[in-house]
Design a protein around this motif. Structure first.
Motif, PDB file in Angstrom:
ATOM      1  N   PHE A  75       0.805  -1.219   0.000  1.00 30.35           N
ATOM      2  CA  PHE A  75       0.000   0.000   0.000  1.00 30.35           C
ATOM      3  C   PHE A  75       0.842   1.275   0.000  1.00 30.35           C
ATOM      4  N   ARG A  76       2.130   1.166   0.358  1.00 27.85           N
ATOM      5  CA  ARG A  76       2.957   2.365   0.528  1.00 27.85           C
ATOM      6  C   ARG A  76       4.371   2.098   0.003  1.00 27.85           C
ATOM      7  N   ASN A  77       4.999   3.109  -0.526  1.00 29.77           N
ATOM      8  CA  ASN A  77       6.396   2.984  -0.928  1.00 29.77           C
ATOM      9  C   ASN A  77       7.220   2.559   0.288  1.00 29.77           C
ATOM     10  N   PRO A  78       8.051   1.515   0.177  1.00 28.57           N
ATOM     11  CA  PRO A  78       8.732   0.999   1.362  1.00 28.57           C
ATOM     12  C   PRO A  78       9.716   1.973   2.009  1.00 28.57           C
ATOM     13  N   ALA A  79      10.420   2.769   1.221  1.00 29.55           N
ATOM     14  CA  ALA A  79      11.337   3.740   1.816  1.00 29.55           C
ATOM     15  C   ALA A  79      10.564   4.824   2.551  1.00 29.55           C
ATOM     16  N   VAL A  80       9.455   5.261   1.963  1.00 26.51           N
ATOM     17  CA  VAL A  80       8.618   6.252   2.634  1.00 26.51           C
ATOM     18  C   VAL A  80       8.013   5.655   3.906  1.00 26.51           C
ATOM     19  N   LEU A  81       7.647   4.380   3.844  1.00 30.00           N
ATOM     20  CA  LEU A  81       7.100   3.721   5.029  1.00 30.00           C
ATOM     21  C   LEU A  81       8.126   3.718   6.166  1.00 30.00           C
ATOM     22  N   ALA A  82       9.391   3.470   5.852  1.00 29.46           N
ATOM     23  CA  ALA A  82      10.432   3.528   6.884  1.00 29.46           C
ATOM     24  C   ALA A  82      10.515   4.926   7.487  1.00 29.46           C
ATOM     25  N   LYS A  83      10.393   5.938   6.648  1.00 29.24           N
ATOM     26  CA  LYS A  83      10.392   7.319   7.133  1.00 29.24           C
ATOM     27  C   LYS A  83       9.196   7.569   8.049  1.00 29.24           C
ATOM     28  N   MET A  84       8.051   7.077   7.654  1.00 27.54           N
ATOM     29  CA  MET A  84       6.848   7.212   8.472  1.00 27.54           C
ATOM     30  C   MET A  84       7.044   6.541   9.826  1.00 27.54           C
ATOM     31  N   ALA A  85       7.692   5.369   9.812  1.00 23.68           N
ATOM     32  CA  ALA A  85       7.847   4.603  11.045  1.00 23.68           C
ATOM     33  C   ALA A  85       8.727   5.321  12.063  1.00 23.68           C
ATOM     34  N   VAL A  86       9.858   5.865  11.629  1.00 28.60           N
ATOM     35  CA  VAL A  86      10.720   6.543  12.598  1.00 28.60           C
ATOM     36  C   VAL A  86      10.054   7.822  13.102  1.00 28.60           C
ATOM     37  N   THR A  87       9.228   8.431  12.257  1.00 29.65           N
ATOM     38  CA  THR A  87       8.529   9.639  12.684  1.00 29.65           C
ATOM     39  C   THR A  87       7.485   9.309  13.739  1.00 29.65           C
ATOM     40  N   LEU A  88       6.705   8.256  13.507  1.00 33.39           N
ATOM     41  CA  LEU A  88       5.707   7.881  14.507  1.00 33.39           C
ATOM     42  C   LEU A  88       6.371   7.376  15.785  1.00 33.39           C
ATOM     43  N   ASP A  89       7.510   6.713  15.641  1.00 28.85           N
ATOM     44  CA  ASP A  89       8.243   6.280  16.827  1.00 28.85           C
ATOM     45  C   ASP A  89       8.668   7.487  17.664  1.00 28.85           C
ATOM     46  N   GLU A  90       9.026   8.574  16.987  1.00 25.40           N
ATOM     47  CA  GLU A  90       9.360   9.815  17.684  1.00 25.40           C
ATOM     48  C   GLU A  90       8.130  10.398  18.382  1.00 25.40           C
ATOM     49  N   VAL A  91       7.024  10.470  17.670  1.00 23.62           N
ATOM     50  CA  VAL A  91       5.801  11.031  18.246  1.00 23.62           C
ATOM     51  C   VAL A  91       5.367  10.247  19.479  1.00 23.62           C
ATOM     52  N   SER A  92       5.509   8.925  19.424  1.00 25.26           N
ATOM     53  CA  SER A  92       5.048   8.071  20.510  1.00 25.26           C
ATOM     54  C   SER A  92       6.074   7.901  21.626  1.00 25.26           C
ATOM     55  N   GLY A  93       7.270   8.454  21.464  1.00 25.65           N
ATOM     56  CA  GLY A  93       8.305   8.253  22.468  1.00 25.65           C
ATOM     57  C   GLY A  93       8.865   6.845  22.480  1.00 25.65           C
ATOM     58  N   GLY A  94       8.995   6.243  21.280  1.00 28.64           N
ATOM     59  CA  GLY A  94       9.601   4.911  21.173  1.00 28.64           C
ATOM     60  C   GLY A  94       8.667   3.784  21.541  1.00 28.64           C
ATOM     61  N   ARG A  95       7.388   3.875  21.129  1.00 27.55           N
ATOM     62  CA  ARG A  95       6.411   2.841  21.501  1.00 27.55           C
ATOM     63  C   ARG A  95       5.875   2.059  20.309  1.00 27.55           C
ATOM     64  N   LEU A  96       6.431   2.267  19.126  1.00 29.27           N
ATOM     65  CA  LEU A  96       5.908   1.614  17.926  1.00 29.27           C
ATOM     66  C   LEU A  96       6.425   0.194  17.785  1.00 29.27           C
ATOM     67  N   ILE A  97       5.530  -0.723  17.423  1.00 26.60           N
ATOM     68  CA  ILE A  97       5.882  -2.053  16.918  1.00 26.60           C
ATOM     69  C   ILE A  97       5.438  -2.076  15.463  1.00 26.60           C
ATOM     70  N   LEU A  98       6.385  -2.155  14.554  1.00 23.49           N
ATOM     71  CA  LEU A  98       6.071  -2.053  13.124  1.00 23.49           C
ATOM     72  C   LEU A  98       5.767  -3.441  12.563  1.00 23.49           C
ATOM     73  N   GLY A  99       4.490  -3.779  12.535  1.00 23.59           N
ATOM     74  CA  GLY A  99       4.061  -5.039  11.950  1.00 23.59           C
ATOM     75  C   GLY A  99       3.879  -4.910  10.452  1.00 23.59           C
TER      76      GLY A  99
END
Length: 295
Positions: A75-99
């Protein structure tokens, strides 16, 4: 997040359930990634977009981990998805599990103009981009049949040097091997009583042995259908019963070596969640009486 099985919840209702889960002592909150559900002869069922909801929940919550079960890499460009993941990890204070997963429901691919062919090939290439970007912050060059990167770099890096943990949902032999070889966590779903998961756990063990994965280094997560109280008619496996019976089932999953359960409540409303919270407390009480500790 979806119309099934009772009605389309608003974001306010989703947030309320997430906050109640956090207050009740649950470890994590998960969203699933679909665009629509469409079966022959039935009306289309809607769903909110997963990443938007998860980003909002990252701001709304404080303690629970936030997981995707699972993001479809198609559904998403994989490199952009990686960018999204580190950004959300920042917003959440390191609480993301990227399934992550390869997807399975062809009608949503067709409806939104997304290729459905070579799904596992595309997924393997996506992993080849997402994982090095998350874990090192850089990927100088990747040339695949379906995806490519040239001079990829994640800046800023996010709160965790190696990025968030990556979970791969896998059932078939090739996907199981990819999970065993590359992932931090594996997920299988959807199960009911603990005995329904035995075959899947055995297949994971075999795949891990094939790729030389050391025992205990791949986290095991399972999705479980749960009905606490009087279950209605079911056409799929369900861990059902009183809060005490469900608590015993949760403990039995722990004894099978499962690290984390994702509980799928139907319907997922306040009353069902309260009953599951009672079962969770019962699980912790039983574990403490057995081992002298909770977890």
């Amino acid at each position: 997040m979806a119309e099934y099985p009772w009605k389309q919840p608003s974001y306010v209702e989703i947030r309320d359930l997430a906050l109640r889960a956090e207050d009740s002592g649950f470890d994590s909150v998960w969203v699933y990634d679909h665009l629509l559900f469409r079966e022959p002869g039935l009306p289309t069922e809607g769903i909110w977009e997963a990443w938007t909801v998860l980003a909002a929940l990252a701001e709304a919550t404080e303690r629970v981990e936030l997981g995707t079960l699972v993001l479809c890499t198609a559904f998403r460009n994989p490199a952009v998805l990686a960018k999204m993941a580190v950004t959300l990890d920042e917003v959440s204070g390191g609480r993301l599990i990227l399934g992550l997963g390869c997807g399975w429901h062809q009608p949503e691919f067709d409806a939104f103009g997304i290729p459905f062919d070579h799904r596992v090939d595309r997924f393997e290439e996506a992993l080849g981009i997402i994982l090095p970007l998350l874990r090192t912050g850089e990927l100088d060059r990747y040339e695949g049949r379906h995806h490519w990167v040239r001079g990829g770099e994640l800046r800023p890096r996010g709160p965790r040097p190696g990025g968030p943990p990556v979970l791969v949902a896998a059932r078939g032999p090739r996907m199981l091997r990819l999970a065993a070889e590359h992932a931090d966590l594996w997920n299988g779903c959807w199960f009911g009583p603990p005995e329904t998961a035995g075959e899947a756990l055995s297949r994971l063990k075999e795949a891990s042995a094939e790729v030389g994965r050391a025992p205990g280094t791949l986290g095991v997560t399972l999705g479980v259908n749960i009905s606490v109280g009087e279950p209605g008619p079911q056409d799929h496996p369900v861990l059902a019963g009183s809060p005490e019976q469900v608590a015993e089932g949760l403990l039995a999953y722990r004894d099978l070596g499962v690290d984390h359960l994702v509980c799928n409540l139907n319907p997922h409303d306040r009353a069902s969640q309260r009953r599951l919270a009672t079962a969770l407390r019962g699980y912790h009480d039983r574990l403490e009486s057995r081992t002298g500790r909770t977890g």
